[in-house]
Design a protein around this motif. Sequence first.
Motif, PDB file in Angstrom:
ATOM      1  N   ARG A   1       0.825  -1.215   0.000  1.00  0.00           N
ATOM      2  CA  ARG A   1       0.000   0.000   0.000  1.00  0.00           C
ATOM      3  C   ARG A   1       0.853   1.256   0.000  1.00  0.00           C
ATOM      4  N   GLN A   2       1.924   1.238   0.777  1.00  0.00           N
ATOM      5  CA  GLN A   2       2.842   2.380   0.832  1.00  0.00           C
ATOM      6  C   GLN A   2       3.477   2.599  -0.545  1.00  0.00           C
ATOM      7  N   LEU A   3       3.899   1.537  -1.175  1.00  0.00           N
ATOM      8  CA  LEU A   3       4.485   1.639  -2.510  1.00  0.00           C
ATOM      9  C   LEU A   3       3.488   2.198  -3.517  1.00  0.00           C
ATOM     10  N   ILE A   4       2.300   1.637  -3.532  1.00  0.00           N
ATOM     11  CA  ILE A   4       1.281   2.058  -4.496  1.00  0.00           C
ATOM     12  C   ILE A   4       0.907   3.515  -4.278  1.00  0.00           C
ATOM     13  N   THR A   5       0.681   3.893  -3.038  1.00  0.00           N
ATOM     14  CA  THR A   5       0.312   5.275  -2.725  1.00  0.00           C
ATOM     15  C   THR A   5       1.419   6.242  -3.115  1.00  0.00           C
ATOM     16  N   SER A   6       2.645   5.935  -2.746  1.00  0.00           N
ATOM     17  CA  SER A   6       3.758   6.835  -3.025  1.00  0.00           C
ATOM     18  C   SER A   6       4.025   6.977  -4.518  1.00  0.00           C
ATOM     19  N   LEU A   7       3.965   5.870  -5.226  1.00  0.00           N
ATOM     20  CA  LEU A   7       4.331   5.896  -6.644  1.00  0.00           C
ATOM     21  C   LEU A   7       3.205   6.330  -7.565  1.00  0.00           C
ATOM     22  N   SER A   8       1.986   6.398  -7.075  1.00  0.00           N
ATOM     23  CA  SER A   8       0.885   6.796  -7.947  1.00  0.00           C
ATOM     24  C   SER A   8       0.497   8.255  -7.772  1.00  0.00           C
TER      25      SER A   8
ATOM     26  N   PRO B   1      -3.335  -2.553 -10.383  1.00  0.00           N
ATOM     27  CA  PRO B   1      -4.045  -1.782 -11.410  1.00  0.00           C
ATOM     28  C   PRO B   1      -3.754  -0.279 -11.396  1.00  0.00           C
ATOM     29  N   ASN B   2      -3.450   0.292 -10.229  1.00  0.00           N
ATOM     30  CA  ASN B   2      -3.141   1.722 -10.166  1.00  0.00           C
ATOM     31  C   ASN B   2      -1.798   2.075 -10.790  1.00  0.00           C
ATOM     32  N   LEU B   3      -0.907   1.090 -10.924  1.00  0.00           N
ATOM     33  CA  LEU B   3       0.439   1.360 -11.432  1.00  0.00           C
ATOM     34  C   LEU B   3       0.794   0.591 -12.702  1.00  0.00           C
ATOM     35  N   MET B   4      -0.034  -0.361 -13.106  1.00  0.00           N
ATOM     36  CA  MET B   4       0.377  -1.257 -14.185  1.00  0.00           C
ATOM     37  C   MET B   4       0.503  -0.606 -15.563  1.00  0.00           C
ATOM     38  N   PHE B   5       0.051   0.618 -15.721  1.00  0.00           N
ATOM     39  CA  PHE B   5       0.169   1.292 -17.007  1.00  0.00           C
ATOM     40  C   PHE B   5       1.258   2.364 -17.015  1.00  0.00           C
TER      41      PHE B   5
END
Length: 189
Positions: free
Chosen positions: A29-36, A108-112
Amino acid sequence: MFLHRLRAGLALGLLIAAGPVAAQQLDDRQLITSLSQLSEAAPAIDVALLIEEANANVGKGVASQPNWSQLTHLAQLLVEIDFENDSVAIEPESYRTVGLIADALHHPNLMFYKFLVVGHTSSTGDAKHNLKLSQERADAIREALTTTFAVPPDRLYAVGVGQEMPVDAANPKAAANRRVQLINLGRAK
């Protein structure tokens, strides 16, 4: 003074936390939030120019270079990934971190999106050797993500900057300066 403010601004832009995120503290979650967290359209980043600037400025720093300064506005995260001493071999306990990165990149939030993997070292040793080692380590992380964890290789770019962008500039030999940085370069085309 301008260079000092630029370095300070870059350091703040690079830090999501107080330093590299240790594997035991990292979660997807931390990764996804930070990178998106993209505040605007990402500028076009030419990875070959980043490499060229890093190679041309060994011992001089790269933070103020035109292409590197563009990275401060992009979503990014510092992570601690341990390697064997003076080697590209990822320590076994760091594979959990690499796996968490892969999970986030498949979300899905980062896959593109495409990402830059930046390798950093402390100032222990020769600056040219550290630049080469940091590039090899960034390549090793990219390789692990693409082969072991099936992240499409066209979404990942690797660059090493050696000791040129220390997180702890007052203590250039500090372990905190040995880290990996992930930067969201924007949507993959």
